[in-house]
Every structure is written in structure tokens, then in C-alpha cells.
Design a protein around this motif. Structure first.
Motif: not given
Length: 223
Positions: A75, A96-97, A68, A94
């Protein structure tokens, strides 16, 4: 890492039977750096661990990712590795967590080995599940029992991993010897990551690896 060393010994001793497949999850709440993708920041660790545990490079790599960010750096990355003999490994890395996770699972024919780097007891061995349905006949009157097998937990002792790494490197210099994980190991890990990055650029197509240092070879169609 004492935990990785113990996991390696347990696999070499066959405490889990024959390795069927492995899964790795290494996720962070946000990126610690902005000049590389999550592939090179996080996946590199698990690729190196897999190479150490198996003692070989995969024959093919497939990867997909998402981003993103305006610079397009991945990512979140999903990697699928295939080895000679049919063994497979799958990685999820990741940024994104909202939580930090460091879990590797080795699924064997007789037991499952779990390495949770954030747990107090980092290594667990879970034996074959209880299941009395397997040999039951239609006419048998029994109380069905099915559940998790016996679990053993281990807390490996040893030096902090970064300290051990530096000590081993300095020792190799003094002895004019190769470090425990030498140049060939590093080249093969980099070759696997490059193949994964190439696969992402090709929309998740399978990329075959050559026999020398994990170099990308002929690309095959994805399945």
C-alpha cells in the motif's frame, strides 16, 4: 500531458542547468482498486514520466514497501533509481494518506523545476537562492541575506491528457505508424517495475538492470 511536455522541453533546453536528482510523490487517500499493489497502480505513472524526461532506463533499482492488508499487496512503496552518470530519482507512492498529492521536483545545478499536477500553475522554476555569505570574508560587515531564488510560474495549455493519448493512438493507427510512446518504452517501464517488485521481495536489495528493455540483471548488495 501538457505539463509533462513543458517540463521535458525545459529540461532539454537546460533551463535548470544539469539534473542532479529528482523526487516524485504520488499519494491517494485510499486504494481505487484491490487487485494490484500501489506499485502497479500509481508508481507506473511516475516511472513512465522519469523514463520520458531522461530518455533512458536506470541501471539499478531498489525498493521497499509496506502493507496492512491480508493479501499482502503493498500500500506504500519507496523506490530508488540510479542512472548512468550518477543521476538519481526517488519515488514515494501510497494509498495510506488523507490527502491527494501529485508533485515532481527536478533539482538542477542552476535552478529547481517543480511540477504540481494539482496546482493552478502546474510548472514552477525556482532560480538559485540568494546567498551573500558565499564569498564573504570574516572581516566583512554586511547584512546577511539568504533565501529562495526568483520564481517563475507556468500554466501549460493543451488538450486533456487522456484525450491527447487516445487521439495520438488513433492517429498512429490511421498512419500505420508507431505511437509517441511505443512498445520499447512500455517494455522498459514494465521491466523497471518488475525489478522494483523483485527488490521488495529481497528485502530492499539493489537490483541491477540489463541493457535490453530494462530486464533485471545481476543483483548487487544494498548499501
Amino acid at each position: 500531458s501538457p505539463a509533462v511536455a513543458l517540463l521535458s522541453r525545459m529540461m532539454a533546453e537546460g533551463s535548470h542547468g544539469q539534473t542532479r536528482y529528482m523526487t516524485f510523490e504520488r499519494i491517494n487517500p485510499g486504494p481505487p482498486r484491490t487487485d494490484v499493489s500501489v506499485l502497479w497502480d500509481l508508481a507506473v505513472h511516475d516511472v513512465a514520466i522519469i523514463h520520458h524526461l531522461t530518455g533512458e532506463s536506470p541501471i539499478a533499482v531498489r525498493a521497499s514497501g509496506m502493507s496492512q492488508r491480508s493479501d499482502g499487496l503493498a500500500e506504500a512503496v519507496f523506490i530508488h533509481l540510479e542512472f548512468e552518470g550518477g543521476m538519481q530519482a526517488r519515488l514515494h507512492t501510497s494509498w495510506l494518506s488523507s490527502q491527494k498529492t501529485r508533485v515532481a521536483t527536478v533539482f538542477g545545478s542552476e535552478a529547481t523545476l517543480v511540477y504540481d499536477d494539482l496546482a493552478e500553475y502546474q510548472i514552477r522554476r525556482v532560480g538559485a537562492p540568494r546567498d551573500n555569505r558565499v564569498h564573504a570574508k570574516d572581516g566583512d560587515v554586511i547584512e546577511l541575506a539568504y533565501g529562495q531564488g526568483t520564481e517563475e510560474s507556468f500554466r501549460p495549455a493543451g488538450a486533456e491528457p487522456l484525450y491527447a493519448e487516445c487521439a495520438a493512438f488513433l492517429s498512429a493507427i490511421r498512419r500505420e505508424a508507431d505511437p509517441p510512446n511505443g512498445i520499447r518504452h512500455a517494455l522498459e517501464v514494465i521491466g523497471i517495475l518488475e525489478a522494483a517488485e523483485r527488490s521488495m521481495g529481497l528485502g530492499g536489495e539493489m537490483v541491477a538492470l540489463g541493457t535490453e528493455h530494462g530486464e533485471p540483471g545481476t543483483r548487487t548488495a544494498s548499501t
